[in-house]
Design a protein around this motif. Structure first.
Motif, PDB file in Angstrom:
ATOM      1  N   UNK A 102       0.853  -1.194   0.000  1.00  0.00           N
ATOM      2  CA  UNK A 102       0.000   0.000   0.000  1.00  0.00           C
ATOM      3  C   UNK A 102       0.884   1.237   0.000  1.00  0.00           C
ATOM      4  N   UNK A 103       0.971   1.967  -1.125  1.00  0.00           N
ATOM      5  CA  UNK A 103       1.812   3.164  -1.178  1.00  0.00           C
ATOM      6  C   UNK A 103       1.365   4.208  -0.154  1.00  0.00           C
ATOM      7  N   UNK A 104       2.342   4.820   0.501  1.00  0.00           N
ATOM      8  CA  UNK A 104       2.055   5.924   1.409  1.00  0.00           C
ATOM      9  C   UNK A 104       1.838   5.542   2.847  1.00  0.00           C
ATOM     10  N   UNK A 105       1.810   4.237   3.158  1.00  0.00           N
ATOM     11  CA  UNK A 105       1.628   3.792   4.537  1.00  0.00           C
ATOM     12  C   UNK A 105       2.852   3.001   4.986  1.00  0.00           C
ATOM     13  N   UNK A 106       3.230   3.190   6.252  1.00  0.00           N
ATOM     14  CA  UNK A 106       4.295   2.364   6.813  1.00  0.00           C
ATOM     15  C   UNK A 106       3.850   0.907   6.822  1.00  0.00           C
ATOM     16  N   UNK A 107       4.842   0.013   6.784  1.00  0.00           N
ATOM     17  CA  UNK A 107       4.543  -1.408   6.716  1.00  0.00           C
ATOM     18  C   UNK A 107       3.769  -1.944   7.901  1.00  0.00           C
ATOM     19  N   UNK A 108       3.949  -1.341   9.079  1.00  0.00           N
ATOM     20  CA  UNK A 108       3.330  -1.912  10.273  1.00  0.00           C
ATOM     21  C   UNK A 108       1.810  -1.805  10.261  1.00  0.00           C
ATOM     22  N   UNK A 109       1.231  -0.912   9.428  1.00  0.00           N
ATOM     23  CA  UNK A 109      -0.224  -0.820   9.335  1.00  0.00           C
ATOM     24  C   UNK A 109      -0.765  -1.399   8.029  1.00  0.00           C
ATOM     25  N   UNK A 110       0.128  -1.816   7.115  1.00  0.00           N
ATOM     26  CA  UNK A 110      -0.383  -2.184   5.798  1.00  0.00           C
ATOM     27  C   UNK A 110       0.259  -3.403   5.151  1.00  0.00           C
ATOM     28  N   UNK A 168       0.852  -2.656  20.610  1.00  0.00           N
ATOM     29  CA  UNK A 168       2.188  -2.444  21.180  1.00  0.00           C
ATOM     30  C   UNK A 168       2.579  -0.969  21.124  1.00  0.00           C
ATOM     31  N   UNK A 169       1.573  -0.110  21.218  1.00  0.00           N
ATOM     32  CA  UNK A 169       1.681   1.335  21.482  1.00  0.00           C
ATOM     33  C   UNK A 169       2.026   2.211  20.284  1.00  0.00           C
ATOM     34  N   UNK A 170       2.062   1.672  19.058  1.00  0.00           N
ATOM     35  CA  UNK A 170       2.266   2.538  17.902  1.00  0.00           C
ATOM     36  C   UNK A 170       0.946   3.195  17.507  1.00  0.00           C
ATOM     37  N   UNK A 171       1.037   4.362  16.851  1.00  0.00           N
ATOM     38  CA  UNK A 171      -0.166   5.071  16.443  1.00  0.00           C
ATOM     39  C   UNK A 171      -0.905   4.304  15.350  1.00  0.00           C
ATOM     40  N   UNK A 172      -2.172   4.615  15.163  1.00  0.00           N
ATOM     41  CA  UNK A 172      -3.025   3.763  14.342  1.00  0.00           C
ATOM     42  C   UNK A 172      -2.987   4.077  12.838  1.00  0.00           C
ATOM     43  N   UNK A 173      -2.729   5.323  12.469  1.00  0.00           N
ATOM     44  CA  UNK A 173      -2.855   5.703  11.061  1.00  0.00           C
ATOM     45  C   UNK A 173      -1.645   5.287  10.219  1.00  0.00           C
ATOM     46  N   UNK A 174      -0.442   5.722  10.575  1.00  0.00           N
ATOM     47  CA  UNK A 174       0.773   5.264   9.925  1.00  0.00           C
ATOM     48  C   UNK A 174       1.085   5.792   8.543  1.00  0.00           C
TER      49      UNK A 174
END
Length: 560
Positions: free
Chosen positions: A407-415, A437-443
């Motif tokens: 998914x372009x534009x999103x960090x790997x941890x959310x996508x 594990x406390x990371x923000x949701x949008x990314x």
């Protein structure tokens, strides 16, 4: 005595691990016991500590973790070896507990053969126990028990006159081979165990599966449709199936300089950060992708179904949220797959019918790992892919074979769900793996830039010095890059290579006329929407944020 007993225990464990890893390498439906233990450690470790480990160690985090697990288990085995001299029953109980633990953690892995997995752990630890016992007897440590036995009343089963005791004493004495023989025996067993372990690790990484994926060829694939549990309906006709490929990148999209990263990152060099320490081995012929949750038409795809849909290639830069400013956890790949929007369309999902119940799209891996993002992002026109190819070949196993999300534009941890098995549309209330594990949701990926052709601490020669590297703001593109040689007091616009695609990084270079002295270099980028990269320094996690690093890549150099 304790040292020799501890060594015997350690040697026994090395042999046990060697046996289990060799079997894992020969038969991939038997998991690595060592990898499984490390995976459980990751799952049970608080997220903040895992994050700090990734930030501190980068791609070395997995070897360090496995090394730590090995050291811990070696310590336990040494204690069991010492215990075996005085309290053999307790030592055997310890081995039994280790066997149970090995079986339990092995069953955490998906796609295993249960019978073979249990047999592997049992046989491995049995082999290790036998080797440890032989070493104890070879060292004459079993004779230690004589002193206790001599105090037993005559005629009792444990007395010195007992035939069984005399046999054990005689056997123990005859097996004593001295320090040199003990070390030779232990050394030979260690070499054999390490050789088996190394061969097992080599074999486990040597299938398609890993280093040499097959080239993709979709040119002759016939049209097909996925199967859904509400039947098929094509409205009286089918759209033409296309397999779009990209031309070779234009020459002006690259700047050829020493130290400059390649425009398209080779698969072997693509960064790797995973919660999964061992890559799941998935048989593509048996694999299925289900699209479920708050959808009108739950649907299921096979690997062949996806390849028979319209596919395309897309150049996309991926980056890890744990990447530090100027770090290497970012790469640019040419991905092949099906538009995520086309997959969702088969399930009856459109931008118009997204509701609170379907606001979040959650990708789920075969091993249960999850990542989630706003469903609307998959339908806003960007080339988000259900991908099965990288740089013209099938996905390497470590990068998600058979299928992953890009998914372009999103960090790997959310996508970037690898080894994808499910896409579920659900509410925003669900918290995926890293959110727990406390990371923000949008990314969203932040605008970043990096100096590659010069390194911090370099001693440079006066004259023309090309200061170059890459800048990225996926889905927004890069419009300008500036370099400062005086700690940000003044800025000089760099020359840009042509933008391959707004979803990819962009190369730049500033030709610096360097004079003798000490300098502080900085770089900053402006994205395609005219927004300047922020100067505020912040680590990926902590320091007021949990959504990725920010600030200018800065380094000190000397010119002579």
């Amino acid at each position: 005595m304790r040292i020799r007993a501890g060594i015997a225990g350690i040697v026994g464990l090395v042999v046990a691990l060697g046996v289990t890893e060799l079997v894992h390498g020969l038969y991939d439906l038997v998991p690595s016991v060592l990898g499984s233990i490390a995976q459980v450690v990751v799952e049970w470790t608080p997220g903040g500590i895992v994050t700090q480990g990734i930030e501190l160690l980068g791609t070395a985090d997995v070897p360090v973790l496995i090394g730590s697990v090995v050291i811990g288990t070696l310590a336990v085995s040494a204690l069991l070896g010492i215990l075996a001299v005085r309290r053999p029953a307790l030592a055997l109980l310890g081995v039994a507990l280790l066997t149970a633990l090995g079986i339990a953690v092995s069953f955490v892995e998906p796609f295993i053969n249960p019978v073979a997995t249990v047999a592997n752990v049992v046989v491995g630890l049995l082999a290790g126990t036998i080797v440890a016992e032989l070493m104890l007897r070879a060292a004459g440590l079993r004779e230690v028990k004589k002193a206790a036995l001599e105090a037993a009343p005559a005629g009792t089963p444990g007395s010195p006159e007992s035939p069984a005791v005399r046999w054990r004493e005689t056997g123990a004495g005859s097996m004593s081979v001295g320090r040199g023989g003990f070390l030779a025996l232990g050394g030979g067993a260690v070499v054999a165990g390490l050789a088996a372990l190394g061969l097992g690790r080599l074999l486990s990484g040597g299938s398609q599966t890993a280093s040499a994926p097959k080239r993709l060829d979709l040119s002759n694939e016939p049209a097909g449709k996925p199967s859904g549990n509400e039947g098929e309906s094509d409205g009286g006709g089918k759209e033409a199936v296309t397999h779009e490929t990209l031309p070779k990148p234009p020459a002006d999209a690259s700047i050829d300089l020493p130290g400059m990263p390649k425009l398209i990152t080779p698969a072997a060099n693509f960064y790797l950060i995973d919660a999964a320490l061992t890559s799941p081995r998935v048989n593509a012929d048996d694999w299925k992708l289900s699209v479920k949750g708050a959808v009108q038409n739950p649907v299921e795809f096979s690997y062949k179904d996806l390849q028979e849909m319209s596919t395309l290639e897309s150049d996309v830069t991926l980056s890890c949220v744990s990447n530090t400013v100027g770090g290497g956890l970012v790469s640019n790949g040419r991905w092949t797959g099906v538009l995520l929007s086309d997959v969702l369309k088969e399930a009856g999902v459109s931008r118009e019918n997204i509701s609170s119940a379907s606001r979040q799209l959650v990708g789920r891996s075969v091993d249960g790992w999850t990542a989630g993002f706003e469903t609307d992002i998959a339908l806003d026109g960007r080339e988000a892919l259900v991908a099965f190819g990288l740089n013209g070949s099938e996905l390497p196993v470590k990068h998600g074979y058979p299928v992953r999300l890009v998914v372009p534009g999103l960090y790997g941890y959310v996508s970037a769900t690898k080894w994808l098995s499910e896409i579920e549309l659900t509410s925003w209330d669900f918290d995926a793996y890293w959110i727990q594990r406390t990371w923000t949701k949008e990314g969203p990926v932040k605008t970043q830039s990096r100096i590659d052709t010069v390194k911090g601490g370099d001693n440079l020669q006066a004259g023309r010095v090309p200061v170059g590297g890459v800048a990225w703001a996926p889905h927004r593109g890069i419009d300008k890059v500036e370099v400062s040689t005086d700690n940000g007091n003044t800025w000089n616009e760099a020359r840009l290579a042509s933008q391959l695609h707004p979803d990819t990084w962009r190369q730049y270079v500033y030709d610096w006329d360097a004079k003798p002295g000490s300098y502080t270099l900085k770089v900053r980028a402006t994205d395609g929407e005219g927004v300047l990269q922020t100067a505020e320094d912040r680590p990926p996690h902590g320091g007021g944020g949990t959504d990725g690093a920010q600030g200018y890549h800065t380094m000190e150099v000397t010119v002579a």
